[in-house]
Structure formats: C-alpha cells, structure tokens
Design a protein around this motif. Structure first.
Motif, PDB file in Angstrom:
ATOM      1  N   TRP A  48       0.851  -1.190   0.000  1.00  0.00           N
ATOM      2  CA  TRP A  48       0.000   0.000   0.000  1.00  0.00           C
ATOM      3  C   TRP A  48       0.888   1.243   0.000  1.00  0.00           C
ATOM      4  O   TRP A  48       2.081   1.172   0.244  1.00  0.00           O
ATOM      5  CB  TRP A  48      -0.912   0.009   1.234  1.00  0.00           C
ATOM      6  CG  TRP A  48      -0.128  -0.163   2.506  1.00  0.00           C
ATOM      7  CD1 TRP A  48       0.191  -1.339   3.124  1.00  0.00           C
ATOM      8  CD2 TRP A  48       0.483   0.861   3.285  1.00  0.00           C
ATOM      9  NE1 TRP A  48       0.953  -1.114   4.237  1.00  0.00           N
ATOM     10  CE2 TRP A  48       1.140   0.239   4.367  1.00  0.00           C
ATOM     11  CE3 TRP A  48       0.543   2.231   3.179  1.00  0.00           C
ATOM     12  CZ2 TRP A  48       1.843   0.953   5.323  1.00  0.00           C
ATOM     13  CZ3 TRP A  48       1.239   2.953   4.149  1.00  0.00           C
ATOM     14  CH2 TRP A  48       1.867   2.303   5.205  1.00  0.00           C
ATOM     15  N   GLY A  49       0.308   2.370  -0.286  1.00  0.00           N
ATOM     16  CA  GLY A  49       1.055   3.622  -0.278  1.00  0.00           C
ATOM     17  C   GLY A  49       0.113   4.813  -0.188  1.00  0.00           C
ATOM     18  O   GLY A  49      -1.083   4.698  -0.448  1.00  0.00           O
ATOM     19  N   LEU A  50       0.654   5.942   0.205  1.00  0.00           N
ATOM     20  CA  LEU A  50      -0.118   7.176   0.284  1.00  0.00           C
ATOM     21  C   LEU A  50       0.183   8.032  -0.937  1.00  0.00           C
ATOM     22  O   LEU A  50       1.340   8.228  -1.301  1.00  0.00           O
ATOM     23  CB  LEU A  50       0.223   7.944   1.560  1.00  0.00           C
ATOM     24  CG  LEU A  50      -0.154   7.243   2.865  1.00  0.00           C
ATOM     25  CD1 LEU A  50       0.329   8.058   4.060  1.00  0.00           C
ATOM     26  CD2 LEU A  50      -1.643   7.022   2.953  1.00  0.00           C
ATOM     27  N   VAL A  51      -0.863   8.515  -1.555  1.00  0.00           N
ATOM     28  CA  VAL A  51      -0.731   9.335  -2.759  1.00  0.00           C
ATOM     29  C   VAL A  51      -1.157  10.761  -2.396  1.00  0.00           C
ATOM     30  O   VAL A  51      -2.320  11.005  -2.075  1.00  0.00           O
ATOM     31  CB  VAL A  51      -1.623   8.787  -3.901  1.00  0.00           C
ATOM     32  CG1 VAL A  51      -1.495   9.648  -5.133  1.00  0.00           C
ATOM     33  CG2 VAL A  51      -1.289   7.330  -4.182  1.00  0.00           C
ATOM     34  N   PRO A  52      -0.215  11.722  -2.417  1.00  0.00           N
ATOM     35  CA  PRO A  52      -0.568  13.098  -2.048  1.00  0.00           C
ATOM     36  C   PRO A  52      -1.362  13.784  -3.157  1.00  0.00           C
ATOM     37  O   PRO A  52      -1.125  13.572  -4.343  1.00  0.00           O
ATOM     38  CB  PRO A  52       0.783  13.775  -1.836  1.00  0.00           C
ATOM     39  CG  PRO A  52       1.741  12.979  -2.641  1.00  0.00           C
ATOM     40  CD  PRO A  52       1.205  11.568  -2.694  1.00  0.00           C
ATOM     41  N   GLU A  53      -2.313  14.612  -2.749  1.00  0.00           N
ATOM     42  CA  GLU A  53      -3.101  15.419  -3.677  1.00  0.00           C
ATOM     43  C   GLU A  53      -3.217  16.824  -3.109  1.00  0.00           C
ATOM     44  O   GLU A  53      -3.452  17.004  -1.924  1.00  0.00           O
ATOM     45  CB  GLU A  53      -4.511  14.841  -3.846  1.00  0.00           C
ATOM     46  CG  GLU A  53      -4.561  13.499  -4.523  1.00  0.00           C
ATOM     47  CD  GLU A  53      -5.990  13.003  -4.691  1.00  0.00           C
ATOM     48  OE1 GLU A  53      -6.941  13.771  -4.442  1.00  0.00           O
ATOM     49  OE2 GLU A  53      -6.151  11.834  -5.065  1.00  0.00           O
ATOM     50  N   VAL A  54      -3.048  17.817  -3.970  1.00  0.00           N
ATOM     51  CA  VAL A  54      -3.161  19.218  -3.565  1.00  0.00           C
ATOM     52  C   VAL A  54      -4.324  19.837  -4.333  1.00  0.00           C
ATOM     53  O   VAL A  54      -4.436  19.675  -5.548  1.00  0.00           O
ATOM     54  CB  VAL A  54      -1.853  19.988  -3.852  1.00  0.00           C
ATOM     55  CG1 VAL A  54      -1.994  21.442  -3.443  1.00  0.00           C
ATOM     56  CG2 VAL A  54      -0.684  19.332  -3.144  1.00  0.00           C
ATOM     57  N   HIS A  55      -5.205  20.534  -3.616  1.00  0.00           N
ATOM     58  CA  HIS A  55      -6.382  21.157  -4.221  1.00  0.00           C
ATOM     59  C   HIS A  55      -6.497  22.616  -3.767  1.00  0.00           C
ATOM     60  O   HIS A  55      -5.871  23.031  -2.804  1.00  0.00           O
ATOM     61  CB  HIS A  55      -7.656  20.402  -3.794  1.00  0.00           C
ATOM     62  CG  HIS A  55      -7.663  18.969  -4.225  1.00  0.00           C
ATOM     63  ND1 HIS A  55      -8.063  18.573  -5.473  1.00  0.00           N
ATOM     64  CD2 HIS A  55      -7.294  17.838  -3.570  1.00  0.00           C
ATOM     65  CE1 HIS A  55      -7.963  17.260  -5.571  1.00  0.00           C
ATOM     66  NE2 HIS A  55      -7.492  16.791  -4.431  1.00  0.00           N
TER      67      HIS A  55
END
Length: 91
Positions: A48-55
């Motif tokens: 598993w992994g964390l996927v960063p998102e910027v909004h």
C-alpha cells in the motif's frame, strides 16, 4: 435523581457477552490476516502507499490510500460479521 432498579436476565447478559466475544474473534482474525498480507510486501515496496493530492491552489492537501495489490474480499465479510455482532449486542 432516578431511583429505578432495572432487573436484567442473566441469560441476556450471557448473550451480550458472547456476541462481543464473537466480534473480538472476528477482529483478531482480521488483524492476523491483514498483518500477513502486509508482511508479504517488502519495506522498500509495501503493498500500500499514500498518494498526495493538492487542491484549491495549495489550500487543501489530501493523502489517499492506494493499494498495489488487491485486498482480499473476505476482509469485508469478516468486518461485516464483527460489526453485526457488536450491533446485535446492543439489542
């Protein structure tokens, strides 16, 4: 204050305790299976992994959990049974 005494049938308490114990069995099984599933990955490449998102021009930051391999469908069943056992203990 209330001075009411509620009488409880000991058989009903046994049923509640058994449902909670059964939910605990489900949670323990789920934990064991999830730990084994996670251990199959390596430290450099976990499953598993964390996927960063910027909004909103950087005002909001989210991290979505992503999986590199499918999660066993049985986990949903085990979790559902555990939640059902806990919910039925409240009745």
């Amino acid at each position: 204050m209330f001075d009411r005494v509620v009488k409880v049938d000991p058989r009903a308490l046994f049923g509640i305790e058994r449902k909670i114990a059964r939910a605990d069995e489900h949670f323990r099984r789920l934990h064991k299976e999830m730990s084994a599933w996670d251990a199959r990955g390596s430290e450099s490449c976990p499953p598993w992994g964390l996927v960063p998102e910027v909004h909103d021009n950087g005002r909001k930051h989210f991290y979505r959990l992503g999986f590199r391999r499918p999660i066993p469908i049985d986990w949903a069943v085990i979790l559902g049974e555990a939640i059902h056992d806990l919910r039925s203990a409240l009745d």
